[in-house]
Design a protein around this motif. Structure first.
Motif, PDB file in Angstrom:
ATOM      1  N   TRP A 143      -6.529  -1.972  15.575  1.00  0.00           N
ATOM      2  CA  TRP A 143      -6.165  -1.770  14.186  1.00  0.00           C
ATOM      3  C   TRP A 143      -4.982  -2.684  13.930  1.00  0.00           C
ATOM      4  CZ3 TRP A 143      -9.140   1.520  11.273  1.00  0.00           C
ATOM      5  CH2 TRP A 143      -9.948   2.431  11.954  1.00  0.00           C
ATOM      6  N   TYR A 198      -3.932  -3.731  21.726  1.00  0.00           N
ATOM      7  CA  TYR A 198      -3.265  -4.587  20.736  1.00  0.00           C
ATOM      8  C   TYR A 198      -3.069  -5.996  21.290  1.00  0.00           C
ATOM      9  CZ  TYR A 198      -0.417  -6.326  17.005  1.00  0.00           C
ATOM     10  OH  TYR A 198       0.037  -7.079  15.948  1.00  0.00           O
ATOM     11  N   PHE A 199      -3.594  -6.963  20.574  1.00  0.00           N
ATOM     12  CA  PHE A 199      -3.434  -8.376  20.928  1.00  0.00           C
ATOM     13  C   PHE A 199      -2.444  -9.009  19.965  1.00  0.00           C
ATOM     14  CE2 PHE A 199      -6.787  -9.436  24.046  1.00  0.00           C
ATOM     15  CZ  PHE A 199      -7.391  -8.199  24.126  1.00  0.00           C
ATOM     16  N   PRO A 200      -1.708 -10.030  20.429  1.00  0.00           N
ATOM     17  CA  PRO A 200      -0.687 -10.651  19.575  1.00  0.00           C
ATOM     18  C   PRO A 200      -1.258 -11.222  18.277  1.00  0.00           C
ATOM     19  CG  PRO A 200      -0.362 -11.306  21.853  1.00  0.00           C
ATOM     20  CD  PRO A 200      -1.679 -10.589  21.796  1.00  0.00           C
ATOM     21  N   MET A 201      -0.392 -11.305  17.260  1.00  0.00           N
ATOM     22  CA  MET A 201      -0.827 -11.861  15.973  1.00  0.00           C
ATOM     23  C   MET A 201      -0.852 -13.377  15.994  1.00  0.00           C
ATOM     24  SD  MET A 201       2.277 -11.952  13.241  1.00  0.00           S
ATOM     25  CE  MET A 201       2.899 -10.301  13.205  1.00  0.00           C
ATOM     26  N   PHE A 202      -0.262 -13.981  17.037  1.00  0.00           N
ATOM     27  CA  PHE A 202      -0.164 -15.437  17.066  1.00  0.00           C
ATOM     28  C   PHE A 202      -1.255 -16.067  17.954  1.00  0.00           C
ATOM     29  CE2 PHE A 202       4.342 -14.139  16.342  1.00  0.00           C
ATOM     30  CZ  PHE A 202       4.432 -14.630  15.047  1.00  0.00           C
ATOM     31  N   LEU A 215      -5.312  -5.051   6.049  1.00  0.00           N
ATOM     32  CA  LEU A 215      -5.444  -4.176   7.204  1.00  0.00           C
ATOM     33  C   LEU A 215      -6.925  -3.996   7.511  1.00  0.00           C
ATOM     34  CD1 LEU A 215      -2.916  -1.351   6.232  1.00  0.00           C
ATOM     35  CD2 LEU A 215      -2.536  -3.361   7.655  1.00  0.00           C
ATOM     36  N   VAL A 270      -4.369 -12.437   8.473  1.00  0.00           N
ATOM     37  CA  VAL A 270      -3.909 -13.240   7.345  1.00  0.00           C
ATOM     38  C   VAL A 270      -4.928 -14.335   7.041  1.00  0.00           C
ATOM     39  CG1 VAL A 270      -2.138 -14.866   6.582  1.00  0.00           C
ATOM     40  CG2 VAL A 270      -1.483 -12.779   7.797  1.00  0.00           C
ATOM     41  N   LEU A 292       0.854  -1.182   0.000  1.00  0.00           N
ATOM     42  CA  LEU A 292       0.000   0.000   0.000  1.00  0.00           C
ATOM     43  C   LEU A 292       0.889   1.231   0.000  1.00  0.00           C
ATOM     44  CD1 LEU A 292      -2.138  -2.098   0.661  1.00  0.00           C
ATOM     45  CD2 LEU A 292      -3.079  -0.519   2.343  1.00  0.00           C
ATOM     46  N   GLU A 332      -2.928 -10.914   3.186  1.00  0.00           N
ATOM     47  CA  GLU A 332      -2.823 -10.113   4.409  1.00  0.00           C
ATOM     48  C   GLU A 332      -3.629  -8.854   4.141  1.00  0.00           C
ATOM     49  OE1 GLU A 332       0.989  -8.343   5.219  1.00  0.00           O
ATOM     50  OE2 GLU A 332       0.380  -7.629   7.189  1.00  0.00           O
ATOM     51  N   ILE A 359      -1.217 -17.680  12.574  1.00  0.00           N
ATOM     52  CA  ILE A 359      -1.338 -16.226  12.489  1.00  0.00           C
ATOM     53  C   ILE A 359      -2.834 -15.915  12.448  1.00  0.00           C
ATOM     54  CG2 ILE A 359      -0.768 -14.172  11.175  1.00  0.00           C
ATOM     55  CD1 ILE A 359       1.596 -15.667  10.021  1.00  0.00           C
ATOM     56  N   ARG A 360      -3.269 -14.964  13.253  1.00  0.00           N
ATOM     57  CA  ARG A 360      -4.716 -14.710  13.405  1.00  0.00           C
ATOM     58  C   ARG A 360      -5.386 -14.454  12.047  1.00  0.00           C
ATOM     59  NH1 ARG A 360      -3.026  -9.161  16.135  1.00  0.00           N
ATOM     60  NH2 ARG A 360      -1.986  -8.366  14.307  1.00  0.00           N
ATOM     61  N   SER A 377      -3.313  -6.138  11.136  1.00  0.00           N
ATOM     62  CA  SER A 377      -3.479  -6.871   9.890  1.00  0.00           C
ATOM     63  C   SER A 377      -3.800  -8.310  10.247  1.00  0.00           C
ATOM     64  CB  SER A 377      -2.229  -6.796   9.017  1.00  0.00           C
ATOM     65  OG  SER A 377      -1.220  -7.637   9.510  1.00  0.00           O
TER      66      SER A 377
END
Lengths: 713, 713
Positions: B340, B270-274, B361, B344, B242, B359, B311-312, B342
Motif C-alpha cells: 500500500w 514496503y519497497f522504496p519510492m525511489f 494512493l 507519482v 484526502l 500522486e 519517483i516510482r 503512493s
C-alpha cells in the motif's frame, strides 16, 4: 593485466557468480554497503579480508610477507599466528611493502593478487573455514571499486593451483588457534578434507549469523536483519526494502496505535508528499533543521519544472496553511489529524537500516487546540501510547521525559520523548517524540491560525491555536532487533511476531515408516490448526528434505518466540516439547488444553523479555554526581544521570569534554561526546535534589533536575 | 489604473478577503482550478460571471450594452432577459465592444470594471441571489490572472454605490424569470430587501451544492467533494488533500481487501519510492508508457545528485531485480507480495480529483508463479476481489472483462479489468486492473527470474517464472461519488460510510422548556449509543444553535446513509423517523429493538443503491450491430457493445471515425472518439456470435467477441 586473474580462473573452470563495479571503498563496511546496493550481489555473501604481515627479520634480509586470506569476521591474532608459524613479531605490513609486492593499495588487495610469480615469495595462509565452503565470498577484482564473487572452494582451488614442490598453502583453523592460545594444532599443508555435498549442512553454514553480537555489533545487526529476512538492501543508497517479516511488525503497531488514537478523537487523512519551496521555507527555525536533507524534484518527464518541488521531510508546513483555512471558529477545534506515510530526509551520514534511512515509514499526528491545557494533556496522552508500543508490544523498556532546549524539535515549544537504550553499544536511542509546538506555527507572521476566543469577556479577543505534532517510525523495529536479538539471530516478542509458534516434527529417521512419518506430520499440522483456532499465529513446518536441526536454526534466526517439537515419544505421551526462543528453556507440555497453555506461555515470554530488558536498562542508569565519573560511566556503556543545571552552554561543554577525554582507547567504542538524552518525568527514583545545594557536576551551578546524558544514535 | 477599484472599495469600507495572483485563465473551469490551488482561496467560493449583451438597435444608434453580473451557475437566458427588459434580440457582445467599453478582454471582465464613468452608459443587471449573500465570490481584479474575493453583499454594495438619479441597478431573480417564461415578475429597481442576519440560513445557502448534477457535471463533482468535506485542493497542481471523510473510505477498502489477499497467501511489504534511472529503463515497452510522466529528484539539500533518481510511477522495475535475487528455486515460489503506497505520475492533462492526480494512493500486488495455470488463476481471483470492492462495498456495478491489445498494460501479456460507467456523462471508467505479465519481465534479457523446472524429466530444464501485477487505487472513491451523488450532495453506501446513521433532535422551538429539550437530546444520545453497541457507526448531532433543517442539509451533503429524527411526538410514541439518504424515503421505526431494525435498514439501503445503479448501467449497454448506430449510441450517453473483430487497426479506426462524426453538436458532450472499454467475460448475455457469419460493424471482418466501446475517462 587487471583481467589476467580471469584467465587463470577460467583455466580452472571457475566462473565468478557475479562481477560488480562500484564506488571505490576504503573500509570493509563501505565495501559491504557498496555491494549491498547492487542487485546482482548474491544473498548472504561474506567479504574476504587479505592481511599482509611482515615478520621481524634482520634489516639486510629480504622479508617474506605472510599473506592471510580469511573471512572478514575471523579473528586473525597476529601473535597466535606468529607462534603457529614460528615467526617473530608479525606486524601489519606498510603500504610501501604492499605496492612493492602486489602493485596494489590495501583497499584493493585480493587473493587474486597472488599469482605464480608472487606465490613463491610469500607465505600464504588460508582460513580453513573458507576452504570447504560453497557459500559466496566477495573478493576485490584487483581494485577497490570492483568485486567478483567466488565460493570458498573456488578460492581455495585458485590458491592451491599456485602451489609447487617448494611452496604450499598454509591452511589454518583460526578458531582452534585462538582456543589453543596459538600452540600446536597442526598446520595443514594443503586442503585435503573435502566437505560432504550435503545441502542441509551447507545451508546451515550459510544461514548462521556468523558474528557475535558483542563482537562486531554493526555487522551482527546487518546479518540478523538479512538472515531473519527482515529487509533487503536496495540499489539506491540509504533506502531499504521492508520484507513481510518486518513489515508485519509495523502492521501490528499500526493496528494497535490506530485503535487508540481514534478513541482519542484523532482521524486519519492523507496530505500530498510534495511541498512547494515557498511553503516549505515559511518557518525558518523549523526548516533550518531539515533543509540540508530535503530532496527536490526539478523535472517531470523531459520538462524542467518552473520551480523545484520538495518531498516532505515532515508535514508541518504541508498541513498548516490548510489548518489556517479550516479553523475559522473555536467550534472547529480541536482538529486532530494523523497520517501514515513515508517521509524523505536525504542524510549524508552513514545510513543504518531502520535507524537512519533516507526514506522511512512513520505516522505523524498534527493537532490544534483552543487552550494550552488541552494541548499539554494530549502531548502526554500520545507519549504514553508511544511508551506502551515499546513496552507492551515490543517488550522494550523506555524512559519518558522531556528533551533539553538544545535537543527539542526545531520550531516547537517543548519536546517529550521515550528514550531507549542499547546495552551492547551503551548508546541511547530516541524512541518516539511528542511535541508541543505552542503557538509558534499559528502566530500571524507564520500560518496565522486564529479564532475568536470564546472565553474572552469583551468578545473581541482572538487567540492563536495551540498545536502539537507527534511521530513514531519504523525505527521501533530496529530498536527491538538491537535489544532482543542474540548470537542465534532475531528474537521476536510474541505480540508482534507474525508467526508466534512453529511446530516442528522430530525423530523422523531413514528407518521411520511412511505411516509413522505421516502420523507425526499429521499431529504437527493438527496442533498448528488447534492453535490457530485459539487465535495463536501458528505454523507447522513440514518441509521435506530438511532436518529438524536445520528447521530449528532457521526459525531461531527468524526469532519465532516458541517452538513446539513433536516426535514419536511425544506422541506416545500425548505431549509436545516447548522451547522458548529468548531463553532456550525447554518444557514438555501436555497436548490436552494446548491452546490455553500456549497462550499463557506466550504471555509469559512477552513479560519475561520485557523484565529482562528492563533490568538491563536499569542497571545501566548510573547516578553520577562528580564530573570525573562521567566519562568512565559512558565508557562502561552506561548512561550518566546527573543533577543538571539545564543551561545550554553546559550541555555543549559536556559534549565536548566527554568526547575529548574518552579518546581513542578502543577503536570499536564510539568516542563521541555525550548529549542529554532526556530529563525523565520520574525524578523520584533519584536522590532528591536540594535546591541551592545540589550542584551540576559539569559546571558547578545549581542543579535543577536529574538528566540522562549518554552517547547516542 | 488597475488598482483604482481598490480605492473605490476602500471608500465603502470593503476589504477583499483575499487577493490571489495566478496563471492567466481562459475559461471558468481554468479559473476555478487556478484558484483552488491557492491556499488563501476561501472554501466554498463561487466564481462570478459577467456577460455583456448587445440589443438589436438601429445601426446609427449608440448601443447600450446590458451587463449581467451573475453566479457562474445561474442560467441567464438572453431571450427571457430580453423580454423582461423589453429589449429585442440580445446577443453576446463582440470582443471589440468589450474593449471599447471596458478596455478589457472577456476573460478579465469583472463587476469591478464597471465604474462611475461606465455605469451611466450601460444597463447593469445583478443576479438577485448574489445581492444578499455573505458567501465568498471570486471576481477578476481587472485581469484574467488576478482575483479578489468579495461577498455577494459587498458586490451589490459596490455596484449600487454607482447609482444615480437616472440610472439604477436592475436586480433580477433569474430563477423565477425561468419559471415565468420571462413574463412579468417585476424588475426590482434597486436592492431593497435586506437579508436577515441569520447565520443558519446563510450557512444553508453557503453549503448548498449549487449546481445540478446533470447541468455542469464537472462543477457539480468538484462542489460535492468540497462540500462533503472529502478533499481540499492543494497548492501543488494535480495534488489533493484526502480529508478524513474520504480517507476513512479508503481505510474500509484496505481492511476488507487485506483480509482477503492474506487468505490467498499474499504478504504486505514496503519497497522504496525511489528508482535509479538505470533500473527504471530496463523494460522498454513498459517504461515507454510511463516515462513522460516520471518525476525526477535531481538535488538533495544543496547538492546535485550524481544521477537523477525517479519517483516510482509503479513498482515493477523497483521490485523485480530483487525477485530475481530471491527466487532461486521452485521452492521459493509462489512469491506473493503487495504494498500500500503512493505513486507519482506527473500528468500534464487536466487533473481531476481521485480520477487523475499526480500522486495517488493505491495497492500494488506483484506475484510470481512456477506455472501459467497458477498465475492465470490468480489474475481472476484478484479481479473478482476488485469486483466485490466495487459491488459489495461501494454499491457500484462493474463489468469484468479483458482489455484489447491496444489498451492492455504496457509490457504485460494480458490485462483484465472491472469496467465502471458514469451515466451522467455517458463515459466508461476503468475501475481496477489485474495483469498477467506472462514471462515478459522474467526473460533473461529482462530481469532473468529463472528456476530449475521440477517437472522437467531431464532435470536440466529451466523455466522463467510467470508473473502478475494488480492494482486498485483511490479512484474507487471518485467513481463511487460520481455514481451515487445527487443534487443534494454525496450519497454514501452504508458499508463504507464512516458515519452510517446520524440522529437529529427535532421539534425544539423557542417555547420548548429546558427539561423537554434535555429529554429529547438525551433520547437522541441514548439512541446513538444503542446503535454503537449494535456495531453501527452512529452519531447524535446535538450541536446548539443550528436548526434541524441546517443539520439535515449538512448530513445530506456529506452523504450519511440514514438519518433518524426524534421529536416530542416521536418520543411519546417511542419511535424515531428514519430517512434514507439515497431515496429520501421516510419511515417511522419503533425504538424497541432499534439495533437490528437499523442494521436491516442499512443492508436494504446498500442493496437498493446497488440495484438502482446496476439497472442504470444495464440500460446503457446497447447491443449495436450497424456502424451507423454507434455514434448515436455514444451521443445518447450509452456504451456500444459490438461484435468486434479484435483487430487493433479497427480499434484505431473506430476511435477516429466516432470522434469525427459526433462533432460539436453539444458543447457539453465530449466529442472524443470511443475506445474499447473491455471484452466482457460474460458473453452469454448478448446474442450469440455466429463464427464466419457475424461481422464487425466497423470493418466488416469476422466478429470474435462482443466488446464494449465507449467514451471514457
Amino acid at each position: 593485466m587487471s583481467d589476467s586473474f580471469l584467465q587463470a580462473l577460467e583455466a580452472l573452470s571457475i566462473k565468478p557468480t557475479a562481477h560488480v563495479n562500484h564506488a571505490a571503498t576504503a573500509s570493509p563496511q563501505e565495501w559491504r554497503d557498496a555491494l549491498a546496493q547492487d542487485a546482482s550481489t548474491p544473498a548472504g555473501f561474506e567479504p574476504i579480508k587479505v592481511l599482509v604481515f611482515k615478520p621481524k627479520t634482520a634489516k639486510t634480509a629480504t622479508p617474506v610477507p605472510v599473506v592471510v586470506i580469511a573471512r572478514d569476521q575471523t579473528e586473525t591474532s597476529s601473535s597466535a599466528l606468529g607462534k603457529k608459524l614460528n615467526l617473530k613479531e608479525l606486524r601489519l605490513a606498510s603500504e610501501d611493502l604492499l605496492s612493492e609486492f602486489f602493485a596494489l593499495d590495501k583497499n584493493s588487495l585480493s587473493p587474486l593478487a597472488i599469482n605464480q610469480s608472487i606465490f613463491p615469495k610469500i607465505v600464504t595462509v588460508l582460513d580453513s573455514s573458507i576452504e570447504s565452503s560453497n557459500a559466496p565470498f566477495a573478493v576485490h577484482a584487483l581494485s577497490s571499486s570492483a568485486t567478483v564473487f567466488l565460493t570458498g572452494k573456488e578460492i581455495a582451488s585458485y590458491i592451491t593451483s599456485l602451489e609447487n614442490e617448494e611452496t604450499k598453502v598454509q591452511v589454518i583453523d583460526f578458531e582452534s588457534l585462538k582456543s589453543d592460545g596459538g600452540v600446536a594444532a597442526g598446520v595443514t599443508a594443503k586442503p585435503t578434507v573435502k566437505e560432504k555435498d550435503d545441502a542441509k549442512i551447507e545451508g546451515a553454514v550459510q544461514i548462521a549469523i556468523g558474528v557475535r553480537k558483542d563482537g562486531d555489533f554493526s555487522a551482527w545487526y546487518q546479518n540478523v536483519l538479512l538472515k531473519a529476512d527482515m529487509l533487503e538492501y536496495y540499489n539506491v543508497s540509504g533506502c531499504y526494502i521492508l520484507k513481510p517479516w518486518s513489515y508485519s511488525i509495523w502492521e501490528e503497531i499500526q493496528e494497535w496505535f490506530n485503535k487508540r488514537i481514534k478513541a482519542l478523537g484523532v482521524q486519519n487523512s492523507y496530505f500530498p508528499m510534495f511541498v512547494s519551496s515557498k511553503v516549505l521555507e515559511r518557518e525558518k527555525d523549523h526548516i533550518e533543521g531539515f533543509s540540508p536533507e530535503v530532496a527536490w524534484v526539478t523535472r517531470a518527464g523531459n520538462s524542467e519544472l518552473e520551480e523545484p518541488i520538495a518531498i516532505r521531510p515532515t508535514s508541518e508546513t504541508v498541513m498548516y496553511p490548510y489548518y489556517a483555512k479550516w479553523i475559522k471558529s473555536h467550534r472547529d477545534l480541536p482538529l486532530k489529524l494523523n497520517q501514515w506515510n513515508s517521509v524523505v530526509r536525504w542524510e549524508f551520514k552513514h545510513p543504518q537500516p531502520f535507524l537512519r534511512t533516507r526514506e522511512f515509514l512513520w505516522q505523524e499526528g498534527h493537532t490544534a487546540f483552543l487552550t494550552k491545557a488541552e494541548s499539554d494533556k494530549e502531548v502526554m496522552d500520545i507519549l504514553d501510547l508511544y511508551r506502551r508500543v515499546y513496552e507492551e508490544l515490543l517488550a522494550v523498556p523506555v524512559i519518558p521525559g522531556v528533551k533539553s532546549e538544545k535537543e527539542k524539535f526545531a520550531g516547537g515549544l517543548y519536546t517529550t520523548t521515550v528514550e531507549g537504550f542499547v546495552p551492547t553499544t551503551g548508546r541511547g536511542i530516541q524512541g518516539g517524540t511528542s511535541h508541543s509546538l505552542g503557538q509558534n506555527f499559528s502566530r500571524p507572521e507564520m500560518f496565522n491560525i486564529v479564532v475568536e476566543d470564546p472565553n474572552d469577556p469583551t468578545g473581541q479577543g482572538k487567540t492563536y491555536v495551540w498545536q502539537n505534532s507527534w511521530g513514531l517510525s519504523t525505527r521501533t523495529i530496529g530498536v527491538m532487533t538491537m535489544i532482543h536479538g542474540d548470537d542465534q539471530g532475531l528474537v521476536l516478542p510474541p505480540r508482534v511476531a507474525s508467526i508466534q509458534v512453529v511446530v516442528v516434527p522430530c525423530g523422523i529417521t531413514a528407518k521411520t515408516s511412511d505411516a509413522d512419518r505421516a502420523k507425526i506430520n499429521g499431529a504437527c499440522e493438527e496442533l498448528a490448526q488447534t492453535l490457530i483456532k485459539a487465535d495463536i499465529r501458528a505454523k507447522a513446518d513440514l518441509r521435506d528434505g530438511y532436518t529438524p536441526g536445520y528447521k530449528f536454526n532457521d526459525w531461531e534466526q527468524k526469532g519465532v518466540p516458541l517452538r513446539l517439537e513433536i516426535g514419536p515419544n511425544d506422541l506416545a505421551k500425548q505431549q509436545t516439547v516447548a522451547v522458548r526462543r529468548h531463553s532456550g528453556a525447554k518444557t514438555p507440555v501436555p497436548l490436552a488444553d494446548i491452546g490455553s497453555t500456549v497462550s499463557g506461555l506466550l504471555e509469559t515470554v512477552q513479560k519475561d523479555m520485557y523484565t529482562k530488558a528492563k533490568k538491563e536498562y536499569d542497571s545501566r542508569l548510573i547516578e553520577v554526581t562528580r564530573w570525573e565519573d562521567v566519562v568512565p560511566t559512558l565508557n562502561n556503556k552506561c548512561v550518566a544521570v546527573i543533577p543538571w543545571c539545564e543551561v545550554e552552554a553546559c550541555e555543549d561543554d559536556i559534549k565536548e569534554r566527554s568526547a575529548q577525554v574518552s579518546g581513542p582507547t578502543d577503536e570499536r567504542a564510539p568516542s563521541a561526546g555525550a548529549k542529554s538524552l532526556c530529563i525523565p518525568f520520574d525524578q523520584a527514583r533519584w536522590t532528591p535534589i536540594v535546591p541551592g545545594q545540589t550542584k551540576c557536576p559539569a559546571c558547578g551551578q545549581d542543579a535543577k533536575r536529574w538528566t540522562m546524558f549518554g552517547r547516542s544514535y
